[in-house]
Design a protein around this motif. Structure first.
Motif, short mmCIF file in Angstrom:
data_model
loop_
_atom_site.label_atom_id
_atom_site.label_comp_id
_atom_site.label_asym_id
_atom_site.label_seq_id
_atom_site.Cartn_x
_atom_site.Cartn_y
_atom_site.Cartn_z
N GLU A 169 0.83 -1.20 0.00
CA GLU A 169 0.00 0.00 0.00
C GLU A 169 0.86 1.25 0.00
OE1 GLU A 169 -2.70 -0.58 3.24
OE2 GLU A 169 -3.82 -2.12 2.17
N LYS A 170 1.81 1.28 -0.94
CA LYS A 170 2.69 2.45 -1.03
C LYS A 170 2.71 2.96 -2.47
CE LYS A 170 5.63 1.78 2.89
NZ LYS A 170 6.61 0.86 3.44
N ILE A 171 2.84 4.25 -2.61
CA ILE A 171 2.85 4.88 -3.94
C ILE A 171 4.29 5.09 -4.38
CG2 ILE A 171 2.28 7.03 -5.13
CD1 ILE A 171 -0.21 7.14 -3.32
N THR A 172 4.61 4.71 -5.63
CA THR A 172 5.97 4.91 -6.11
C THR A 172 6.05 5.95 -7.22
OG1 THR A 172 5.90 3.23 -7.85
CG2 THR A 172 6.47 2.48 -5.64
N LEU A 173 4.90 6.35 -7.76
CA LEU A 173 4.91 7.34 -8.84
C LEU A 173 3.63 8.17 -8.77
CD1 LEU A 173 5.79 8.36 -11.80
CD2 LEU A 173 4.35 6.53 -12.62
N VAL A 174 3.79 9.48 -8.76
CA VAL A 174 2.63 10.36 -8.98
C VAL A 174 3.12 11.51 -9.84
CG1 VAL A 174 0.82 11.79 -8.02
CG2 VAL A 174 1.72 9.94 -6.67
N GLN A 175 2.46 11.71 -10.95
CA GLN A 175 2.71 12.91 -11.74
C GLN A 175 1.36 13.55 -11.96
OE1 GLN A 175 4.98 10.95 -15.01
NE2 GLN A 175 6.44 12.56 -14.58
N LEU A 176 1.35 14.86 -12.19
CA LEU A 176 0.06 15.51 -12.43
C LEU A 176 0.25 16.61 -13.46
CD1 LEU A 176 -2.90 16.10 -11.88
CD2 LEU A 176 -2.22 17.43 -9.90
N ASP A 177 -0.51 16.49 -14.54
CA ASP A 177 -0.50 17.50 -15.58
C ASP A 177 -1.90 18.08 -15.62
OD1 ASP A 177 -0.08 19.04 -17.73
OD2 ASP A 177 0.26 17.42 -19.15
N GLY A 178 -2.07 19.35 -15.23
CA GLY A 178 -3.39 19.95 -15.19
C GLY A 178 -3.65 20.53 -13.81
N ILE A 179 -4.85 20.98 -13.60
CA ILE A 179 -5.16 21.64 -12.33
C ILE A 179 -6.32 20.91 -11.65
CG2 ILE A 179 -5.97 23.78 -11.25
CD1 ILE A 179 -4.61 25.21 -13.69
N LEU A 180 -6.13 20.58 -10.37
CA LEU A 180 -7.18 19.92 -9.58
C LEU A 180 -7.31 20.66 -8.26
CD1 LEU A 180 -6.14 16.15 -9.93
CD2 LEU A 180 -8.00 17.27 -11.12
N THR A 181 -8.54 20.68 -7.71
CA THR A 181 -8.70 21.20 -6.35
C THR A 181 -8.25 20.10 -5.39
OG1 THR A 181 -10.91 20.30 -6.08
CG2 THR A 181 -10.75 22.48 -7.06
N GLN A 182 -8.13 20.43 -4.11
CA GLN A 182 -7.68 19.43 -3.14
C GLN A 182 -8.60 18.21 -3.12
OE1 GLN A 182 -6.79 20.65 0.81
NE2 GLN A 182 -5.31 22.20 0.17
N ASP A 183 -9.92 18.49 -3.13
CA ASP A 183 -10.88 17.37 -3.09
C ASP A 183 -10.76 16.51 -4.35
OD1 ASP A 183 -11.75 18.05 -0.66
OD2 ASP A 183 -13.55 19.13 -1.33
#
Lengths: 226, 245
Positions: free
Chosen positions: B196-210
């Protein structure tokens, strides 16, 4: 064998959460014991381990192995031992104590491509495994056919108290030298016997996870007839 | 990016996406382990229209020798797109994007692979994209993880990966090429399902916290689906011709 609970596992599989002792190819994460390779998990008494189905040979001291000479310097040979490291065979081991780098030519004893039965004398994290051939039955292999199988299947090829290998040797009259690194040399006077023995070894490699393999091999050896 | 106006309807009033999927439905995924003879381990993945081959070598001697580490093994990763993988011919030379993805995938695999058991060696992972269709880095990571397991390299856990994103103000699972081009956000996630561990997160774009939280949860849910397929690929290769022990 009989009191061992067995299961097929892949990396990440939780084998058990009971307080057992983690051994080979498992890690302890909190209370969970997790497999790290593809293979069969075994729970003996209070220890847990996984027998791998793939992967390279990891050298252990005192293992009998078969290596192939890949190169040499003026003081030693380097052997391919089917591991991630090369085996290191010092010249003194072959020439004796009075070896001299000037007088003795290494290629006179072992050339590139030669097969050698050796024992692992020392192996640690900081250096390449050290080999030795100074014992009876060790040294250059003069004749025979090299068969490569997965190192994890070597115990299966030998069988319980050597039953499997005896079965193959008796049925074919072949002499089989098994290296713990998964390299095997088969020699036989009779061509048919040689082919049959190789076929049997390949069969063990492919079907290692099937129960009653010795009987199946016996059947195969008998069926193909004279 | 940023929700450009196009003729394409990304999400209709019934909650069906441009390729007919529901919002939480991944594309068709097929993985096969052990497809290459000369590599120590290999895998082939079809992830929607993505087709990717993964080959693994090692642990083996490091060349050039000076990059070897005496304490641990090292991991090298090459993500490469074939010239014919996209509609317009792609130059086979590594582009800025490929170099970045290679680095990102290496770092996504590193926490899983137990290289400390093999000092002075290297594990090479080669990823060849034969056909690309959005989300190829996730598909490549899934294939790489199966190929590493196929090579018998010890791993703490498998790495499963899938993207989530935002299209027409809705969080969706598994962003395809059209949604990536015209959508509002794309977030690839790599996840180790048992640890239950994350090894990759990328984000392209805009998101609110929720939205971010929901997006991550959606992606993790998707990774668990992918994990089952990876598991099946390995089980099929190693345990298919025998009864369960």
């Amino acid at each position: 064998m009989d009191n061992a609970k067995r299961k097929y596992v892949i990396p990440g599989d939780v084998i058990t959460t009971a307080p057992f002792r983690p051994e080979q190819n498992v890690i302890l994460d909190g209370k969970k014991i997790i497999a790290t390779v593809v293979g069969t998990s075994e729970i003996y008494d209070d220890s847990v381990r996984v027998i791998p189905l793939a992967g390279k040979y990891s050298p252990k001291v005192n293992d009998l192995i078969i290596g192939k000479v890949v190169s040499h310097s003026s003081l030693s040979w380097e052997l391919d031992i089917n591991s991630c490291y090369v085996g290191f065979l010092p010249a003194q081991d072959v020439f004796g104590r009075d070896f001299s780098a000037h007088a003795d030519e290494l290629t006179s004893k072992l050339k590139k491509g030669d097969l050698v039965v050796a024992r692992i004398a020392n192996s640690d994290r900081s250096r390449d495994p050290l080999l030795t051939v100074s014992d009876r039955e060790l040294g250059k292999i003069e004749s025979g056919e090299l068969v490569k199988i997965s190192p994890s299947k070597v115990p299966r090829l030998i069988g319980k108290r050597g039953t499997m290998i005896q079965t193959i040797e008796m049925a074919t009259n072949a002499i089989i030298t098994i290296g713990q690194n998964g390299w095997i040399v088969v020699s036989c006077e009779n061509r048919n016997g040689l082919l049959k023995a190789i076929k049997a070894i390949r069969m063990v490699d492919k079907q290692a996870h099937i129960a009653n393999l010795t009987d199946r091999v016996k059947l195969m050896l008998e069926s193909s007839g004279e | 990016m940023g929700g450009r106006d196009t003729d394409l309807v990304l999400l209709d009033e019934n909650g069906i996406r441009c390729d007919g999927r529901k919002i939480d439905e991944p594309r068709r995924i097929m993985i096969k382990a052990g497809v290459l003879k000369n590599a120590d381990g290999s895998a082939y993945i079809e992830f929607g229209d993505n087709k990717i081959l993964a080959g693994v070598f090692g642990p083996r001697d490091v060349h050039p020798k000076h990059i070897a580490d005496t304490d641990t093994g090292i991991l090298r990763c090459r993500y490469h797109m074939s010239p014919f993988s996209v509609t317009e011919r792609k130059s086979p030379a590594p582009s800025r994007r490929e170099i970045e993805i290679s680095k990102v995938l290496k770092e996504a695999l590193q926490p899983a692979v137990m290289l400390e058991q093999f000092p002075r060696t290297v594990v090479d992972v080669f990823l060849e994209v034969l056909q690309a269709d959005g989300g190829s880095r996730c598909a490549a990571l899934d294939a790489a993880s199966v190929a590493l397991a196929d090579a018998g390299i010890p791993m703490r856990d498998m790495v499963s990966s899938i993207a989530a994103g935002k299209v027409a103000d809705t969080i969706i699972l598994d962003v395809n090429n059209e949604e990536d081009q015209a959508g509002q956000a794309d977030m690839p996630v790599g996840y180790m399902p048992n640890l239950e561990k994350i090894t990759l997160v990328q984000l392209d774009g805009i998101l609110t916290q929720d939205e971010y939280k929901k997006c991550l949860e959606t992606a993790i849910g998707g990774c668990k689906l992918v994990y089952e397929i990876q598991k099946k690929a390995l089980t099929d290769k190693f345990f298919s011709n025998g009864e369960s022990a």
